[in-house]
Scaffold this motif. Structure first.
Motif, PDB file in Angstrom:
ATOM      1  N   HIS A  70     -30.747   7.358  46.959  1.00 47.43           N
ATOM      2  CA  HIS A  70     -31.859   6.476  47.322  1.00 47.43           C
ATOM      3  C   HIS A  70     -32.531   6.929  48.615  1.00 47.43           C
ATOM      4  CE1 HIS A  70     -31.285   3.028  44.423  1.00 47.43           C
ATOM      5  NE2 HIS A  70     -30.339   3.892  44.118  1.00 47.43           N
ATOM      6  N   CYS A  81     -24.708   6.998  45.775  1.00 48.01           N
ATOM      7  CA  CYS A  81     -25.860   6.180  45.372  1.00 48.01           C
ATOM      8  C   CYS A  81     -26.798   5.986  46.570  1.00 48.01           C
ATOM      9  CB  CYS A  81     -25.369   4.833  44.837  1.00 48.01           C
ATOM     10  SG  CYS A  81     -26.689   3.748  44.267  1.00 48.01           S
ATOM     11  N   ARG A 120     -30.359   2.862  35.381  1.00 49.32           N
ATOM     12  CA  ARG A 120     -29.048   3.140  35.980  1.00 49.32           C
ATOM     13  C   ARG A 120     -29.135   3.861  37.324  1.00 49.32           C
ATOM     14  NH1 ARG A 120     -24.551   2.060  33.013  1.00 49.32           N
ATOM     15  NH2 ARG A 120     -23.833   1.664  35.125  1.00 49.32           N
ATOM     16  N   GLU A 176     -30.189   2.625  39.994  1.00 48.08           N
ATOM     17  CA  GLU A 176     -29.834   1.638  41.019  1.00 48.08           C
ATOM     18  C   GLU A 176     -28.341   1.599  41.314  1.00 48.08           C
ATOM     19  OE1 GLU A 176     -31.788  -0.116  43.116  1.00 48.08           O
ATOM     20  OE2 GLU A 176     -33.338   1.129  42.235  1.00 48.08           O
ATOM     21  N   ASP A 177     -27.487   1.738  40.290  1.00 43.13           N
ATOM     22  CA  ASP A 177     -26.045   1.632  40.513  1.00 43.13           C
ATOM     23  C   ASP A 177     -25.300   2.961  40.410  1.00 43.13           C
ATOM     24  OD1 ASP A 177     -26.383   1.770  37.742  1.00 43.13           O
ATOM     25  OD2 ASP A 177     -24.707   0.450  37.320  1.00 43.13           O
ATOM     26  N   TYR A 178     -25.973   4.010  39.975  1.00 43.60           N
ATOM     27  CA  TYR A 178     -25.428   5.367  39.934  1.00 43.60           C
ATOM     28  C   TYR A 178     -24.028   5.392  39.308  1.00 43.60           C
ATOM     29  CZ  TYR A 178     -26.838   9.977  41.633  1.00 43.60           C
ATOM     30  OH  TYR A 178     -27.306  11.260  41.736  1.00 43.60           O
TER      31      TYR A 178
END
Length: 165
Positions: free
Chosen positions: A114, A110, A125, A127-129
């Motif tokens: 980013h 993740c 989703r 953001e949290d992968y």
């Protein structure tokens, strides 16, 4: 152009108390998700020329479930097992293919996603992968010089037919 397909392993099975984390396999949903992700990759022409995969059982089973062409070179690496983003980037910078599939674990994968995109996909989703999350990102440079690239696609197994995760 270089293309990275950055994939978190599919859903793993926690019902094996005697197994260590490295040996944990996929569960049924994870196996179905890996198949759906492989179909999605082929349907969209995202065919890797090289695979960099964590040495964990669940990442290997995810790769197997994708059912890629058997001629694709695969490097299983302990360095990708629970790796931080910086370590993953160091492995990627050694890649030789133009299209590379990297399969790893959170939270590092993740963080890597980013770090690699300047303009993240508009997907809740990202953001949290979650398990099976897959990002396709293109770069205008060679692997040793990769910093940020352009998102081509982002998908989670739940969005794919028979890929509920």
């Amino acid at each position: 152009m270089r293309r990275l397909i950055l994939m978190r392993h599919a859903k793993s099975d926690w019902n094996h108390p005697g197994l260590g984390d490295h040996e944990r396999p996929l569960n049924r949903r994870g196996t179905a998700a890996a198949k759906a992700l492989g179909d999605w990759l082929r349907d969209n022409g995202y065919i890797p020329e090289e695979v960099l995969c964590s040495s964990a059982e669940r990442t290997g089973q995810t790769l197997l479930g994708l059912a890629l062409d058997g001629g694709t070179p695969v490097k299983f690496s302990r360095a990708l097992y629970l790796a931080e983003a910086g370590d993953m980037l160091n492995v990627l910078r050694q890649a030789t293919g133009n299209v590379v599939l990297m399969i790893g674990h959170n939270p590092g994968i993740c963080e890597m996603a980013h770090r690699l995109v300047g303009d993240p996909p508009e997907h809740i989703r990202f953001e949290d992968y979650p398990t099976g999350a897959t990002l396709v990102v293109d770069f205008d440079t060679d692997w040793p010089d990769v910093t940020t690239g352009d998102v081509t696609a982002f998908v989670i197994p739940r969005e794919l037919k028979d890929g509920s995760a």
